[in-house]
Motif scaffolding. Structure first.
Motif, PDB file in Angstrom:
ATOM      1  N   ALA A  65      50.208  22.437  39.929  1.00 16.40           N
ATOM      2  CA  ALA A  65      51.330  22.752  40.822  1.00 16.40           C
ATOM      3  C   ALA A  65      52.148  23.906  40.266  1.00 16.40           C
ATOM      4  N   LEU A  66      52.373  23.893  38.950  1.00 13.48           N
ATOM      5  CA  LEU A  66      53.165  24.954  38.334  1.00 13.48           C
ATOM      6  C   LEU A  66      52.415  26.285  38.312  1.00 13.48           C
ATOM      7  N   THR A  67      51.141  26.238  37.942  1.00 16.00           N
ATOM      8  CA  THR A  67      50.394  27.487  37.878  1.00 16.00           C
ATOM      9  C   THR A  67      50.220  28.104  39.260  1.00 16.00           C
ATOM     10  N   THR A  68      50.123  27.281  40.283  1.00 14.29           N
ATOM     11  CA  THR A  68      50.033  27.812  41.647  1.00 14.29           C
ATOM     12  C   THR A  68      51.271  28.643  41.971  1.00 14.29           C
ATOM     13  N   ASP A  69      52.451  28.142  41.600  1.00 10.28           N
ATOM     14  CA  ASP A  69      53.692  28.891  41.826  1.00 10.28           C
ATOM     15  C   ASP A  69      53.752  30.147  40.962  1.00 10.28           C
ATOM     16  N   ILE A  70      53.344  30.012  39.699  1.00 16.49           N
ATOM     17  CA  ILE A  70      53.411  31.136  38.766  1.00 16.49           C
ATOM     18  C   ILE A  70      52.506  32.288  39.199  1.00 16.49           C
ATOM     19  N   LEU A  71      51.324  31.936  39.705  1.00 12.77           N
ATOM     20  CA  LEU A  71      50.317  32.957  40.010  1.00 12.77           C
ATOM     21  C   LEU A  71      50.274  33.362  41.474  1.00 12.77           C
ATOM     22  N   ARG A  72      51.149  32.782  42.280  1.00 13.50           N
ATOM     23  CA  ARG A  72      51.084  33.000  43.726  1.00 13.50           C
ATOM     24  C   ARG A  72      51.082  34.482  44.102  1.00 13.50           C
ATOM     25  N   SER A  73      51.874  35.285  43.432  1.00 12.38           N
ATOM     26  CA  SER A  73      51.979  36.699  43.805  1.00 12.38           C
ATOM     27  C   SER A  73      51.285  37.626  42.814  1.00 12.38           C
ATOM     28  N   SER A  74      50.418  37.072  41.966  1.00 11.56           N
ATOM     29  CA  SER A  74      49.687  37.914  41.011  1.00 11.56           C
ATOM     30  C   SER A  74      48.674  38.771  41.759  1.00 11.56           C
ATOM     31  N   ALA A  75      48.727  40.063  41.509  1.00  8.71           N
ATOM     32  CA  ALA A  75      47.866  40.987  42.237  1.00  8.71           C
ATOM     33  C   ALA A  75      46.481  41.122  41.626  1.00  8.71           C
ATOM     34  N   ASP A  76      46.369  40.874  40.306  1.00  6.49           N
ATOM     35  CA  ASP A  76      45.075  41.029  39.653  1.00  6.49           C
ATOM     36  C   ASP A  76      45.020  40.164  38.396  1.00  6.49           C
ATOM     37  N   MET A  77      43.883  40.225  37.729  1.00  9.00           N
ATOM     38  CA  MET A  77      43.634  39.403  36.554  1.00  9.00           C
ATOM     39  C   MET A  77      44.628  39.691  35.425  1.00  9.00           C
ATOM     40  N   ASP A  78      44.919  40.958  35.182  1.00 12.89           N
ATOM     41  CA  ASP A  78      45.832  41.310  34.095  1.00 12.89           C
ATOM     42  C   ASP A  78      47.220  40.721  34.331  1.00 12.89           C
ATOM     43  N   GLN A  79      47.688  40.831  35.547  1.00 14.81           N
ATOM     44  CA  GLN A  79      49.009  40.288  35.874  1.00 14.81           C
ATOM     45  C   GLN A  79      49.012  38.763  35.761  1.00 14.81           C
ATOM     46  N   ALA A  80      47.938  38.135  36.211  1.00 11.89           N
ATOM     47  CA  ALA A  80      47.841  36.674  36.119  1.00 11.89           C
ATOM     48  C   ALA A  80      47.838  36.225  34.664  1.00 11.89           C
ATOM     49  N   ARG A  81      47.082  36.902  33.815  1.00 12.15           N
ATOM     50  CA  ARG A  81      47.018  36.551  32.403  1.00 12.15           C
ATOM     51  C   ARG A  81      48.384  36.713  31.735  1.00 12.15           C
ATOM     52  N   THR A  82      49.065  37.805  32.047  1.00 14.05           N
ATOM     53  CA  THR A  82      50.381  38.054  31.454  1.00 14.05           C
ATOM     54  C   THR A  82      51.384  36.978  31.851  1.00 14.05           C
ATOM     55  N   ARG A  83      51.389  36.613  33.125  1.00 20.08           N
ATOM     56  CA  ARG A  83      52.321  35.599  33.607  1.00 20.08           C
ATOM     57  C   ARG A  83      52.046  34.236  32.979  1.00 20.08           C
ATOM     58  N   LEU A  84      50.798  33.890  32.850  1.00 17.50           N
ATOM     59  CA  LEU A  84      50.464  32.614  32.228  1.00 17.50           C
ATOM     60  C   LEU A  84      50.839  32.605  30.748  1.00 17.50           C
ATOM     61  N   ALA A  85      50.601  33.719  30.067  1.00 15.13           N
ATOM     62  CA  ALA A  85      50.953  33.797  28.651  1.00 15.13           C
ATOM     63  C   ALA A  85      52.451  33.586  28.445  1.00 15.13           C
TER      64      ALA A  85
END
Length: 206
Positions: A65-85
């Protein structure tokens, strides 16, 4: 001067070997491309005790549930990785809260790291074995059966009918989608072959 003349079966064998090498190189390249575009979720239970396995799924639901919110607007893999980190402390805290809420006192560790995964089939798609970036949650001793899926693109929370659109929006191309979905007949068999090539590559040294 003696000249050795190849027999027909030897020529056929050499051609088959050459074709296998070319196909293997292509397959591993496709696998590597997929690995660079995905982040897996890997939740490892404290043990195989039924209560610990149930707890694993409860932690999974909270983290998903949390990662869905965190990654909802991630445009690409790099942005997704940075946000998760950046979100790792919050994800670890949320997992710890869920564990305590269920009456347990296990520690939990959250990390983002490269992890080996076997071939895995899901509802409507499959992923080849390989080393993927993974959000890992290790509960307690981390000695129980684990659960894994894909958080970027959010394939494990997407309906099978919406999977192609979700995957393409996150940076996969149509060939990637065709490879991992059932549109590509025999994809599991192909991935088994890729798995063998991957083991050979590891044995030889990447």
């Amino acid at each position: 001067m003696y000249q050795y003349k190849l027999r027909k079966w030897e020529i056929a064998l050499l051609l088959a070997l050459a074709a296998a090498l070319i196909w293997g190189a292509w397959s591993l390249q496709r696998q590597d491309d997929l690995e660079r575009k995905m982040i897996r979720l890997h939740v490892i239970a404290n043990s195989d005790d039924p209560a610990d396995q149930a707890l694993k799924l409860q932690v999974r639901d909270r983290v998903l549930a949390l990662t869905t919110d965190i990654l909802r607007s991630s445009a690409d893999m790099d942005q997704a990785r940075t946000r998760l980190a950046h979100a790792l402390p919050d994800l670890e805290s949320a997992a710890a809260e869920e564990i305590a809420r269920r009456g347990c006192d296990y520690p939990v560790r959250a990390s983002l790291e490269r992890t080996e995964f076997p071939l895995k089939t899901y509802d409507g798609f499959a992923l080849p074995a390989g080393e993927y970036t993974a959000l890992r949650l290790v509960i307690g001793e981390g000695e129980g059966q684990n659960w894994w899926c894909v958080v970027f693109p959010p394939l494990c929370t997407t309906a099978a009918t919406d999977l192609p659109e979700t995957a393409v929006a996150a940076g996969l191309d149509e060939e990637d989608v065709s490879l991992i979905t059932e549109e590509n007949t025999g994809y599991v068999l192909k991935f088994r072959s890729v798995e063998l090539w991957e083991r050979l590559r590891q044995w030889l040294g990447k």
